[in-house]
Design an enzyme around this catalytic site. Structure first.
Site, mmCIF file in Angstrom:
data_model
loop_
_atom_site.group_PDB
_atom_site.id
_atom_site.type_symbol
_atom_site.label_atom_id
_atom_site.label_comp_id
_atom_site.label_asym_id
_atom_site.label_seq_id
_atom_site.Cartn_x
_atom_site.Cartn_y
_atom_site.Cartn_z
ATOM 1 C CG HIS A 225 11.385 16.724 34.707
ATOM 2 N ND1 HIS A 225 10.822 17.713 34.165
ATOM 3 C CD2 HIS A 225 10.358 16.198 35.484
ATOM 4 C CE1 HIS A 225 9.528 17.702 34.112
ATOM 5 N NE2 HIS A 225 9.229 16.882 35.050
ATOM 6 C CD GLU B 227 3.470 13.528 38.464
ATOM 7 O OE1 GLU B 227 4.182 13.905 39.267
ATOM 8 O OE2 GLU B 227 3.315 14.165 37.425
ATOM 9 C CD GLU C 67 9.159 16.225 38.619
ATOM 10 O OE1 GLU C 67 8.522 15.237 38.105
ATOM 11 O OE2 GLU C 67 9.037 17.218 38.269
ATOM 12 C CG HIS D 261 7.154 12.754 35.991
ATOM 13 N ND1 HIS D 261 7.732 13.802 35.395
ATOM 14 C CD2 HIS D 261 7.339 11.695 35.041
ATOM 15 C CE1 HIS D 261 7.861 13.398 34.171
ATOM 16 N NE2 HIS D 261 7.770 12.129 33.916
#
Length: 253
Positions: A10, A141, A24, A79
């Site tokens: 992102h 993640e 995030e 992430h």
């Protein structure tokens, strides 16, 4: 030379997941910058490139194109999760075999050794960054921003450093990276008994463009902004930090 492409998920107009005061895009960048510092400062024959080094918008295509054009040996996308769960999980593209699976297994294991996260397993997904990269690729993640316990961990500079360390240990295992033997000249701008004070100083340093990390050592939370094998490079950073208003000095280990 092993070429590692690190992709902080992102950024810019795309904040990614948010919750409990976290976005995030900021957390992934913190992990990626800390990981880059560890790899370049501590290991030989490794080159690192990031898809972004600040809060900027970078498309998925731009990320994979950059890694492919550079000729990266490995693509690592970092992430943070959301959706009501808790813990750590990793993803590779469906149907790929070794060496991707071997790299994934080693990195996954080392991250879970480094941090207190529930193991959600090794998974597959048709993500763009896994599908469009021509080299082995992994997406991690690292906890859930919408889980209070996970989020509180991710708010800790020491925990972020541990996450980065786990990723680095996994990459070192996967690619047989050798540790540097030279002395390290580290640049420090403060040391505190209270972690909040160290986090505050680190945030001030980051706002002025320094890659600050908080390390707990010898009973104190120390704010470090660089580590070098060259004393001259460390001295140059000290001068930059002093010009920015910080009480910087070098220590060696």
């Amino acid at each position: 030379m092993v070429k590692i492409f690190i992709d902080p998920g992102h950024g810019g107009s795309d904040s990614g997941a948010s919750g409990n005061g976290l976005q995030e895009k900021h957390v992934t960048l913190q992990i990626a910058l800390a990981l880059r510092t560890i790899l370049l400062d501590e290991y030989q024959n490794v080159s690192v490139q990031l898809s972004r080094t600040s809060d900027q918008t970078v498309s998925l295509t731009q990320r994979t194109n950059a890694a492919n054009s550079w000729g990266a040996d490995f693509f690592l996308s970092i992430h943070i999760n959301a959706g009501g769960g808790t813990g750590f999980e990793s993803y590779i593209y469906p149907g790929v075999g070794a060496p991707t699976t071997t790299y994934r297994d080693r990195i996954h294991e080392e991250i879970l050794k480094a941090v207190d996260f529930r193991d959600r397993g090794k998974k597959t997904a048709d993500f763009h960054v896994l599908r469009e990269t021509v080299m082995p690729a992994l997406l991690t993640e690292n906890g859930f921003v919408d889980n209070v316990n996970d989020a509180n961990k991710l708010k800790s500079s020491a925990f972020i450093q541990s996450l980065a360390r786990g990723h680095a240990n996994g990459l070192a295992r996967a690619f047989n990276l050798s540790k540097k033997t030279a002395s390290h000249y580290k640049v420090q701008i403060g040391a505190f008994q209270e972690k909040n004070n160290a986090d505050s100083l680190a945030a001030q340093a980051e706002a002025k463009g320094f890659d600050a990390i908080v390390i707990y050592r010898d009973g104190l939370y120390k704010v470090q902004i660089g580590a070098f094998s060259s004393k001259e490079n460390a001295e140059a950073l000290v001068q930059q930090a002093k010009s920015a208003g910080f009480d910087a000095f070098i220590y060696q280990e």
